[in-house]
Design a protein around this motif. Structure first.
Motif, mmCIF file in Angstrom:
data_model
loop_
_atom_site.group_PDB
_atom_site.id
_atom_site.type_symbol
_atom_site.label_atom_id
_atom_site.label_comp_id
_atom_site.label_asym_id
_atom_site.label_seq_id
_atom_site.Cartn_x
_atom_site.Cartn_y
_atom_site.Cartn_z
ATOM 1 N N LYS A 214 0.812 -1.217 0.000
ATOM 2 C CA LYS A 214 0.000 0.000 0.000
ATOM 3 C C LYS A 214 0.846 1.268 0.000
ATOM 4 O O LYS A 214 0.309 2.358 0.178
ATOM 5 C CB LYS A 214 -0.927 0.009 1.219
ATOM 6 N N ASN A 215 2.139 1.131 -0.204
ATOM 7 C CA ASN A 215 3.030 2.279 -0.130
ATOM 8 C C ASN A 215 3.874 2.384 -1.399
ATOM 9 O O ASN A 215 3.974 1.441 -2.187
ATOM 10 C CB ASN A 215 3.969 2.166 1.088
ATOM 11 N N LEU A 216 4.460 3.553 -1.574
ATOM 12 C CA LEU A 216 5.468 3.786 -2.599
ATOM 13 C C LEU A 216 6.822 3.933 -1.908
ATOM 14 O O LEU A 216 6.928 4.586 -0.875
ATOM 15 C CB LEU A 216 5.156 5.058 -3.397
ATOM 16 N N THR A 217 7.831 3.313 -2.491
ATOM 17 C CA THR A 217 9.187 3.397 -1.944
ATOM 18 C C THR A 217 10.056 4.181 -2.910
ATOM 19 O O THR A 217 10.084 3.882 -4.112
ATOM 20 C CB THR A 217 9.775 2.005 -1.710
ATOM 21 N N TYR A 218 10.766 5.171 -2.407
ATOM 22 C CA TYR A 218 11.667 6.012 -3.205
ATOM 23 C C TYR A 218 13.108 5.708 -2.791
ATOM 24 O O TYR A 218 13.394 5.471 -1.612
ATOM 25 C CB TYR A 218 11.369 7.491 -2.981
ATOM 26 N N GLN A 219 14.000 5.742 -3.777
ATOM 27 C CA GLN A 219 15.410 5.495 -3.512
ATOM 28 C C GLN A 219 16.270 6.363 -4.418
ATOM 29 O O GLN A 219 15.978 6.499 -5.620
ATOM 30 C CB GLN A 219 15.757 4.024 -3.737
ATOM 31 N N LEU A 220 17.320 6.941 -3.847
ATOM 32 C CA LEU A 220 18.279 7.694 -4.647
ATOM 33 C C LEU A 220 19.172 6.709 -5.385
ATOM 34 O O LEU A 220 19.761 5.805 -4.780
ATOM 35 C CB LEU A 220 19.126 8.595 -3.755
ATOM 36 N N LEU A 221 19.238 6.850 -6.717
ATOM 37 C CA LEU A 221 20.040 5.933 -7.522
ATOM 38 C C LEU A 221 21.509 6.047 -7.141
ATOM 39 O O LEU A 221 22.033 7.152 -6.926
ATOM 40 C CB LEU A 221 19.849 6.240 -9.007
ATOM 41 N N GLY A 222 22.157 4.901 -7.058
ATOM 42 C CA GLY A 222 23.567 4.872 -6.705
ATOM 43 C C GLY A 222 23.839 4.908 -5.221
ATOM 44 O O GLY A 222 25.010 4.945 -4.816
ATOM 45 N N THR A 223 22.796 4.919 -4.390
ATOM 46 C CA THR A 223 22.961 4.945 -2.936
ATOM 47 C C THR A 223 22.008 3.935 -2.307
ATOM 48 O O THR A 223 21.160 3.338 -2.981
ATOM 49 C CB THR A 223 22.662 6.344 -2.366
ATOM 50 N N ASN A 224 22.164 3.744 -1.014
ATOM 51 C CA ASN A 224 21.256 2.889 -0.253
ATOM 52 C C ASN A 224 20.193 3.693 0.485
ATOM 53 O O ASN A 224 19.484 3.151 1.341
ATOM 54 C CB ASN A 224 22.053 2.054 0.761
ATOM 55 N N TYR A 225 20.086 4.980 0.166
ATOM 56 C CA TYR A 225 19.097 5.839 0.812
ATOM 57 C C TYR A 225 17.737 5.614 0.164
ATOM 58 O O TYR A 225 17.545 5.923 -1.021
ATOM 59 C CB TYR A 225 19.491 7.307 0.706
ATOM 60 N N LYS A 226 16.807 5.102 0.922
ATOM 61 C CA LYS A 226 15.444 4.901 0.419
ATOM 62 C C LYS A 226 14.457 5.123 1.568
ATOM 63 O O LYS A 226 14.786 4.940 2.749
ATOM 64 C CB LYS A 226 15.275 3.506 -0.178
ATOM 65 N N SER A 227 13.262 5.499 1.182
ATOM 66 C CA SER A 227 12.238 5.819 2.170
ATOM 67 C C SER A 227 10.866 5.582 1.558
ATOM 68 O O SER A 227 10.677 5.728 0.347
ATOM 69 C CB SER A 227 12.361 7.268 2.642
ATOM 70 N N ARG A 228 9.942 5.237 2.400
ATOM 71 C CA ARG A 228 8.558 5.097 1.954
ATOM 72 C C ARG A 228 7.897 6.465 1.867
ATOM 73 O O ARG A 228 8.279 7.407 2.557
ATOM 74 C CB ARG A 228 7.778 4.198 2.907
ATOM 75 N N GLY A 229 6.868 6.510 1.029
ATOM 76 C CA GLY A 229 6.170 7.777 0.856
ATOM 77 C C GLY A 229 5.491 8.245 2.119
ATOM 78 O O GLY A 229 5.360 9.450 2.355
ATOM 79 N N ALA A 230 5.046 7.302 2.979
ATOM 80 C CA ALA A 230 4.384 7.696 4.231
ATOM 81 C C ALA A 230 5.330 8.435 5.167
ATOM 82 O O ALA A 230 4.891 9.267 5.968
ATOM 83 C CB ALA A 230 3.816 6.457 4.924
ATOM 84 N N LYS A 231 6.640 8.150 5.061
ATOM 85 C CA LYS A 231 7.614 8.831 5.915
ATOM 86 C C LYS A 231 8.042 10.174 5.337
ATOM 87 O O LYS A 231 8.588 11.011 6.066
ATOM 88 C CB LYS A 231 8.837 7.943 6.114
ATOM 89 N N LEU A 232 7.813 10.366 4.043
ATOM 90 C CA LEU A 232 8.160 11.647 3.432
ATOM 91 C C LEU A 232 7.070 12.687 3.642
ATOM 92 O O LEU A 232 7.354 13.880 3.725
ATOM 93 C CB LEU A 232 8.426 11.466 1.941
ATOM 94 N N GLY A 233 5.834 12.248 3.702
ATOM 95 C CA GLY A 233 4.742 13.191 3.897
ATOM 96 C C GLY A 233 3.510 12.776 3.111
ATOM 97 O O GLY A 233 3.530 11.832 2.306
ATOM 98 N N LEU A 234 2.413 13.484 3.337
ATOM 99 C CA LEU A 234 1.146 13.157 2.710
ATOM 100 C C LEU A 234 1.196 13.296 1.201
ATOM 101 O O LEU A 234 0.591 12.507 0.458
ATOM 102 C CB LEU A 234 0.044 14.051 3.285
ATOM 103 N N ASP A 235 1.908 14.296 0.692
ATOM 104 C CA ASP A 235 1.970 14.526 -0.749
ATOM 105 C C ASP A 235 2.746 13.450 -1.491
ATOM 106 O O ASP A 235 2.683 13.403 -2.733
ATOM 107 C CB ASP A 235 2.618 15.884 -1.035
ATOM 108 N N TYR A 236 3.442 12.585 -0.784
ATOM 109 C CA TYR A 236 4.301 11.589 -1.438
ATOM 110 C C TYR A 236 3.811 10.169 -1.206
ATOM 111 O O TYR A 236 4.484 9.215 -1.581
ATOM 112 C CB TYR A 236 5.737 11.744 -0.908
ATOM 113 N N GLU A 237 2.648 10.027 -0.603
ATOM 114 C CA GLU A 237 2.074 8.703 -0.394
ATOM 115 C C GLU A 237 1.436 8.188 -1.671
ATOM 116 O O GLU A 237 1.114 8.939 -2.601
ATOM 117 C CB GLU A 237 1.044 8.747 0.734
ATOM 118 N N LYS A 238 1.226 6.880 -1.702
ATOM 119 C CA LYS A 238 0.688 6.224 -2.908
ATOM 120 C C LYS A 238 -0.713 6.721 -3.234
ATOM 121 O O LYS A 238 -1.031 6.995 -4.398
ATOM 122 C CB LYS A 238 0.672 4.708 -2.693
ATOM 123 N N GLU A 239 -1.547 6.843 -2.222
ATOM 124 C CA GLU A 239 -2.935 7.266 -2.463
ATOM 125 C C GLU A 239 -2.992 8.661 -3.061
ATOM 126 O O GLU A 239 -3.753 8.924 -3.999
ATOM 127 C CB GLU A 239 -3.716 7.211 -1.156
#
Length: 388
Positions: A214-239
């Motif tokens: 139920k989530n979107l996962t974002y990751q910076l290419l070339g790094t191990n930094y990734k986060s779900r949209g729910a942790k980034l904020g409401l504007d970045y969630e899947k819904e």
């Protein structure tokens, strides 16, 4: 004013080791804080409850406007408030409390045993339910003690950790800010109308995104930094992202028929305006209508039956003359055919002899059935021929 956090963990010992190192004060609920790791393990062995989750890691942080992190009295008050909160939220769980004062915000780390001491069952649910339950009780305890209650901002569309807040105060961007900036730049493009285009545009900005439940996962290419949209904020969630893309698709489908109709109407108007110039006539439609009206007279309309072309009197008279001329010719041809049917036997015998003796026709096939010869009759065709 207090903020709360909770998440599950597969190792209770690791949580205790981390929280115990920097603790200025500590306390326990349903266990001896000096032997927290061993007692948590003992309960798991007694009930023999299998599973990966051993404990839940939680945290309560208080505002520096209310408590001084270096004041011993404030430290004792904060620990007492935290113990009351967890005692009401999880009365039948083992809870180890460790207070940290290494930041401006006094905060308490809690290690919550997953097994209920009365039922022997593990905590069931998801971390959203646990967080909401913990937030509700924290606000209740703070209100009873006369402390400020945290008011959520309805216009807040970004979630930031304490580390991000500190970096922002120092005007230092974080990797999460890079992801947020890339997503904002992509969603400002009105031509992004589906998730595939959303992924392709983010990839050009060195950000990878994919669906995970139920989530979107974002990751910076070339790094191990990734986060779900729910942790980034409401504007970045899947819904939120999918609803915006769906509304753009609906808006595009509704606009297409209107554009085609307007284009057809404009083309028709343009062709109509150009018609007088191309034909050289001021009003071709009017002249066409006059020619049509003048082609038939009212008399023609009344004389002819409905659905038949008009016939003039001259044409009718010409047809009658043709019938008068052709009638004797037809009679003459009929009489001649009747006379020719009475064939002369001598001519027939001559024809048959020629057919037998002619070598050029020997190879031709003759019909099996030959007409019978009639008895000779007198040839009266010369004397009794038809007269005109």
């Amino acid at each position: 004013m207090a903020t709360t956090h909770i998440k599950r963990s597969t190792s209770a010992s690791r949580l205790v080791n981390y929280a115990e190192k920097r603790a200025v004060k500590k306390d326990g609920l349903n266990l001896d804080i000096q032997y927290a790791k061993s007692e948590l393990k003992q309960v798991r062995d007694i009930y023999g409850n299998p599973g990966k989750t051993q404990a839940y890691a939680s945290r309560i942080a208080f505002s520096p406007l209310e408590f001084n992190s270096q004041a011993p009295h404030d430290q004792a008050t904060v620990l007492a408030v935290a113990k009351e909160v967890y005692a009401k939220a999880y009365p039948n769980q083992q809870v180890a409390l460790y207070e940290h004062a290494d930041t401006d915000f006094l905060h308490v780390h809690a290690v919550i045993g997953a097994i209920n001491l009365e039922t022997g069952q593990k905590m069931h649910g998801n971390w959203h339910q646990y967080r909401d339950h913990l937030v509700q009780i924290t606000d209740q305890v703070c209100q009873e003690r006369g402390l400020m209650v945290t008011q959520p901002d309805p216009h807040r569309h970004e979630k930031r950790t304490m580390a991000e807040i500190k970096l922002r105060t120092r005007h230092q961007p974080t990797w999460k800010d890079q992801i947020r900036h890339a997503v904002d730049h992509t969603m400002h493009n009105p031509f992004i109308r589906d998730f595939q285009a959303f992924q392709a545009d983010l990839k050009q900005q060195a950000v990878k995104v994919w669906q995970r439940g139920k989530n979107l996962t974002y990751q910076l290419l070339g790094t191990n930094y990734k986060s779900r949209g729910a942790k980034l904020g409401l504007d970045y969630e899947k819904e939120t992202i999918f609803n915006e893309l769906a509304s753009r698709q609906t808006k595009t489908r509704n606009e297409q028929p209107v554009r085609s109709i307007n284009a057809t109407t404009d083309t028709a108007r343009t062709n109509f305006n150009r018609a007088p110039q191309l034909s050289g006539h001021p009003d071709p439609t009017a002249s066409h209508g006059q020619n049509v009206v003048g082609s038939t007279t009212p008399a023609d309309r009344t004389d002819r039956p409905t659905g038949q072309p008009p016939v003039s009197d001259d044409l009718k008279q010409l047809r009658r003359q043709q019938q008068q001329l052709t009638s004797p010719i037809k009679t003459d041809l009929t009489k001649r055919l009747r006379g020719l049917s009475k064939t002369n036997p001598t001519d027939q015998s001559g024809k048959s002899d020629r057919a037998q003796t002619d070598p050029s026709r020997a190879g031709q096939k003759h019909p099996d059935h030959q007409p019978t010869q009639r008895p000779s009759e007198p040839d009266d065709s010369r004397n009794n021929g038809p007269s005109r």
